[in-house]
Design an enzyme around this catalytic site. Structure first.
Site, mmCIF file in Angstrom:
data_model
loop_
_atom_site.group_PDB
_atom_site.id
_atom_site.type_symbol
_atom_site.label_atom_id
_atom_site.label_comp_id
_atom_site.label_asym_id
_atom_site.label_seq_id
_atom_site.Cartn_x
_atom_site.Cartn_y
_atom_site.Cartn_z
ATOM 1 N N LYS A 204 0.876 -1.178 0.000
ATOM 2 C CA LYS A 204 0.000 0.000 0.000
ATOM 3 C C LYS A 204 0.907 1.218 0.000
ATOM 4 O O LYS A 204 1.434 1.616 1.038
ATOM 5 C CB LYS A 204 -0.887 -0.024 1.255
ATOM 6 C CG LYS A 204 -2.233 0.652 1.110
ATOM 7 C CD LYS A 204 -2.201 2.133 0.856
ATOM 8 C CE LYS A 204 -1.894 2.982 2.058
ATOM 9 N NZ LYS A 204 -1.669 4.401 1.676
ATOM 10 N N PRO A 205 1.113 1.843 -1.193
ATOM 11 C CA PRO A 205 1.990 3.018 -1.239
ATOM 12 C C PRO A 205 1.276 4.252 -0.697
ATOM 13 O O PRO A 205 0.058 4.247 -0.514
ATOM 14 C CB PRO A 205 2.274 3.180 -2.734
ATOM 15 C CG PRO A 205 1.066 2.622 -3.410
ATOM 16 C CD PRO A 205 0.545 1.515 -2.517
ATOM 17 N N SER A 206 2.054 5.305 -0.491
ATOM 18 C CA SER A 206 1.466 6.558 0.012
ATOM 19 C C SER A 206 0.506 7.155 -1.006
ATOM 20 O O SER A 206 0.741 7.107 -2.218
ATOM 21 C CB SER A 206 2.575 7.555 0.301
ATOM 22 O OG SER A 206 2.020 8.834 0.525
ATOM 23 N N GLU A 207 -0.536 7.782 -0.502
ATOM 24 C CA GLU A 207 -1.482 8.490 -1.363
ATOM 25 C C GLU A 207 -0.849 9.750 -1.958
ATOM 26 O O GLU A 207 -1.403 10.372 -2.850
ATOM 27 C CB GLU A 207 -2.745 8.863 -0.583
ATOM 28 C CG GLU A 207 -2.547 9.829 0.582
ATOM 29 C CD GLU A 207 -2.094 9.122 1.867
ATOM 30 O OE1 GLU A 207 -1.573 7.983 1.783
ATOM 31 O OE2 GLU A 207 -2.256 9.715 2.952
ATOM 32 N N SER B 72 5.007 7.959 9.594
ATOM 33 C CA SER B 72 5.082 8.884 10.738
ATOM 34 C C SER B 72 4.902 8.139 12.063
ATOM 35 O O SER B 72 4.334 7.041 12.116
ATOM 36 C CB SER B 72 3.992 9.940 10.597
ATOM 37 O OG SER B 72 2.729 9.310 10.620
ATOM 38 N N GLU C 191 9.173 1.488 11.066
ATOM 39 C CA GLU C 191 10.286 2.396 10.736
ATOM 40 C C GLU C 191 9.694 3.792 10.677
ATOM 41 O O GLU C 191 9.016 4.139 9.711
ATOM 42 C CB GLU C 191 10.863 2.035 9.361
ATOM 43 C CG GLU C 191 11.416 0.633 9.267
ATOM 44 C CD GLU C 191 12.880 0.586 9.633
ATOM 45 O OE1 GLU C 191 13.500 1.640 9.820
ATOM 46 O OE2 GLU C 191 13.408 -0.535 9.742
ATOM 47 N N CYS D 151 14.125 10.510 6.280
ATOM 48 C CA CYS D 151 13.914 10.252 7.714
ATOM 49 C C CYS D 151 15.195 10.502 8.504
ATOM 50 O O CYS D 151 15.143 10.842 9.679
ATOM 51 C CB CYS D 151 13.409 8.830 7.919
ATOM 52 S SG CYS D 151 14.457 7.597 7.146
HETATM 53 P P1 NAD Z 1 2.315 8.752 7.114
HETATM 54 O O1 NAD Z 1 2.431 8.054 8.425
HETATM 55 O O2 NAD Z 1 1.371 9.879 7.003
HETATM 56 O O3 NAD Z 1 1.904 7.720 5.980
HETATM 57 C C1 NAD Z 1 2.663 6.555 5.711
HETATM 58 C C2 NAD Z 1 1.772 5.508 5.089
HETATM 59 O O4 NAD Z 1 0.839 5.045 6.076
HETATM 60 C C3 NAD Z 1 0.920 5.997 3.925
HETATM 61 O O5 NAD Z 1 0.854 4.967 2.977
HETATM 62 C C4 NAD Z 1 -0.436 6.243 4.575
HETATM 63 O O6 NAD Z 1 -1.525 6.157 3.678
HETATM 64 C C5 NAD Z 1 -0.485 5.118 5.586
HETATM 65 N N1 NAD Z 1 -1.333 5.337 6.763
HETATM 66 C C6 NAD Z 1 -1.655 6.503 7.363
HETATM 67 N N2 NAD Z 1 -2.378 6.261 8.494
HETATM 68 C C7 NAD Z 1 -2.474 4.904 8.605
HETATM 69 C C8 NAD Z 1 -3.066 4.031 9.559
HETATM 70 N N3 NAD Z 1 -3.707 4.493 10.636
HETATM 71 N N4 NAD Z 1 -2.973 2.700 9.361
HETATM 72 C C9 NAD Z 1 -2.316 2.200 8.297
HETATM 73 N N5 NAD Z 1 -1.738 2.987 7.344
HETATM 74 C C10 NAD Z 1 -1.813 4.317 7.508
HETATM 75 O O7 NAD Z 1 3.809 9.191 6.719
HETATM 76 P P2 NAD Z 1 4.262 10.087 5.494
HETATM 77 O O8 NAD Z 1 3.922 11.514 5.789
HETATM 78 O O9 NAD Z 1 3.814 9.477 4.219
HETATM 79 O O10 NAD Z 1 5.850 9.897 5.517
HETATM 80 C C11 NAD Z 1 6.724 10.701 6.220
HETATM 81 C C12 NAD Z 1 7.148 10.038 7.512
HETATM 82 O O11 NAD Z 1 7.769 8.790 7.225
HETATM 83 C C13 NAD Z 1 8.185 10.862 8.248
HETATM 84 O O12 NAD Z 1 7.887 10.836 9.628
HETATM 85 C C14 NAD Z 1 9.478 10.109 7.984
HETATM 86 O O13 NAD Z 1 10.472 10.291 8.936
HETATM 87 C C15 NAD Z 1 8.989 8.698 7.956
HETATM 88 N N6 NAD Z 1 9.945 7.831 7.268
HETATM 89 C C16 NAD Z 1 10.644 6.922 8.016
HETATM 90 C C17 NAD Z 1 11.610 6.126 7.411
HETATM 91 C C18 NAD Z 1 12.420 5.127 8.201
HETATM 92 O O14 NAD Z 1 13.062 4.275 7.593
HETATM 93 N N7 NAD Z 1 12.437 5.205 9.510
HETATM 94 C C19 NAD Z 1 11.831 6.235 6.032
HETATM 95 C C20 NAD Z 1 11.091 7.156 5.313
HETATM 96 C C21 NAD Z 1 10.141 7.964 5.940
#
Ligand code: NAD
Length: 468
Positions: free
Chosen positions: A173-176, A223, A244, A278
């Site tokens: 499930k990739p990001s929206e 996040s 992660e 990140c």
């Molecule tokens: P996000 O948490 O908003 O979304 C990540 C993914 O989770 C998306 O696909 C989203 O649709 C999905 N999602 C959102 N709420 C959910 C839920 N309740 N249940 C299941 N899936 C859900 O994060 P983002 O804004 O897309 O990405 C940025 C964040 O990712 C930053 O905090 C960054 O540090 C982190 N990040 C971490 C790493 C790592 O390796 N630690 C790598 C890259 C990014």
């Protein structure tokens, strides 16, 4: 207008939800594709396909699975320019940077899959009385990979290698905010139908996937706030997660290093990918003895990241508001803006490379993840003070230390983080074994740990038979 679809059991399938989302190019604000918002029914279909395909996939010899994954990796490599271009269009990453990260992700996928050939899926321990214990590590079944927007291709590939090579199947499930390149990635699939499935959408797809009864492990990158929910849902079902999450990575700069060369390295760590990594450098502690030349050089280096070429836009208006809000908060509380710090006019969600000094640990810019091209610099009186302030954070993803002193290099390990780099940001290879500290995640990854997470060990103890 391109309409993206789900991949279920090897077939492209329309979503069963009626709602569509726009994918916006953050450099131009043009809509470049549309995709479904996601629904539990879409997730049910994809998980069923993954569960059905898993038995046959797991039955293949390990070497055969590895060879199939390598063949797919080669196809991805052949199409890396196109994938980098899609990343540029959907999240603004300059194509050259995108290409470099995709190349390294393909190499990482191959290396991680290759480790399956030496992983002890089966061990036997012989006992002196003639009995033996067989230790079997079997795949978990259908798993989920949920990814963020900042490295769309690399995040998916980074998670898939050990999961697939261990014999699991996956629903991705990739990001929206950046689903286009992942949709193309799975279009290139050469694995058996159902081994990798794709479900598009936002949390309307993510939540039911993370909560699905048949999903045995959720590999989540994103996040802290969403990660907590995924972890709670998995805990409720007594299923595994690898989380992660975000970071607020510190950099500690000792008195004895070259301030100009270090400023160049720090500018790269803070500004590359427009600070949307990140492990971007987000808190910089520099020793007072070299603070003046270091800051001067860092401000000059910021000029080497002009918006539109070296520095792409931020992913969307929401992200830019977060970044600018942190800068405004810092300035309102007494920080000095040395360069950047203003929202440019015109289309696109650009934000300039920004350097702040006179920051203190009460400011948002030193506490909350910024995820933008901002380098906040605090001057410290000693290396010890730098280490101590670096360690003062609820996050613990990674940290970097620049020093010429061997004892200080050893002391760097005192910063609680999954990875500590000394004199080189992002160093190390696939042998890197780590678990994020604090709120930055849960579950060890890298090296053999990724296979331990992707399998369930069971022991069979066989004693000598009691014969008549
Ligand atoms: P996000 O948490 O908003 O979304 C990540 C993914 O989770 C998306 O696909 C989203 O649709 C999905 N999602 C959102 N709420 C959910 C839920 N309740 N249940 C299941 N899936 C859900 O994060 P983002 O804004 O897309 O990405 C940025 C964040 O990712 C930053 O905090 C960054 O540090 C982190 N990040 C971490 C790493 C790592 O390796 N630690 C790598 C890259 C990014």
């Amino acid at each position: 207008m391109k309409k993206l679809r789900n991949l279920v059991g090897g077939a492209w399938q329309d979503s069963r939800c009626d709602e569509w989302l726009d994918l916006v190019n953050p450099a131009t604000e043009d809509v470049i594709a549309r995709f479904p918002a996601g629904s539990p029914s879409d997730v049910d279909d994809a998980v069923a396909a993954a569960a059905t395909a898993q038995t046959e996939w797991a039955a293949l010899p390990v070497a055969e699975r590895v060879a199939r994954i390598h063949a797919w990796a080669d196809l991805i490599a052949d199409n890396a320019d196109e994938l980098a271009e899609l990343e540029r269009q959907e999240m603004g990453k300059p194509a050259g940077i995108g290409r470099a990260f995709i190349d390294s992700a393909v190499a990482g996928l191959k290396a991680a899959a290759q480790q399956a050939n030496s992983y002890p899926f089966e061990d036997t321990v012989a006992h002196p009385d003639g009995a033996k214990t067989r230790i079997l590590r079997t795949p978990l079944g259908a798993t989920a990979v949920i990814t963020p927007w900042n490295f769309p291709v690399a995040m998916v590939l980074g998670a898939l290698g050990p999961l697939l090579a261990a014999g699991n199947t996956v629903v991705v499930k990739p990001s929206e905010r950046s689903p286009y390149s992942t949709a193309r990635l799975v279009e290139l699939l050469s694995l058996p139908a159902g081994v990798v499935n794709l479900v598009l959408g936002d949390a309307r797809a993510g939540v039911p996937l993370a909560e699905h009864e048949q999903i045995q492990l959720v590999h989540f990158t994103g996040s802290v706030s969403a990660g907590r929910k995924v972890g709670a849902a998995a805990g409720e079902r007594l299923r595994r997660t690898v989380l992660e999450l975000g970071g607020k990575d510190p950099v500690v700069i000792d008195a004895d290093v070259d301030p100009v060369a270090t400023a160049k390295a720090v500018a790269f760590g803070a500004f590359v990918n427009t600070g949307q990594i990140c492990t971007s450098m987000e808190r910089i502690f520099v020793h007072r003895d070299i603070a003046v030349p270091f800051v001067e050089a860092l401000v000059a280096e910021a000029g080497n990241y002009p918006s539109g070429s070296a520095l792409g836009p931020l992913v969307d208006a929401r992200q830019r508001n977060v970044v600018h809000g942190h800068v405004e908060d810092a300035v309102a509380r007494g920080a000095c803006l040395r360069t950047g710090g203003s929202v440019p006019k015109g289309s696109g969600f650009f934000y300039p490379a920004t350097v702040l000094t006179d920051v203190d640990d009460s400011m948002l810019i030193m506490n909350e993840e910024t995820f933008g091209p901002v380098a906040p610099v605090a001057v410290v009186c000693s290396f010890e003070e730098g280490l101590e302030r670096a360690a003062r954070s609820r996050y613990g993803l990674a940290a970097t230390v620049y020093t010429g002193d061997a004892a200080h290099a050893d002391a760097a390990a005192r910063i609680p983080a999954g990875v500590v780099w000394v004199n080189q940001w992002q160093g190390g290879g696939p042998e890197r074994l780590y678990e994020p500290a604090g709120d930055s995640g849960l579950g060890a990854t890298g090296a053999q740990a990724a296979y331990d997470a992707a399998t369930r060990p069971a022991s069979v103890h066989i004693a000598a038979p009691v014969l008549p």
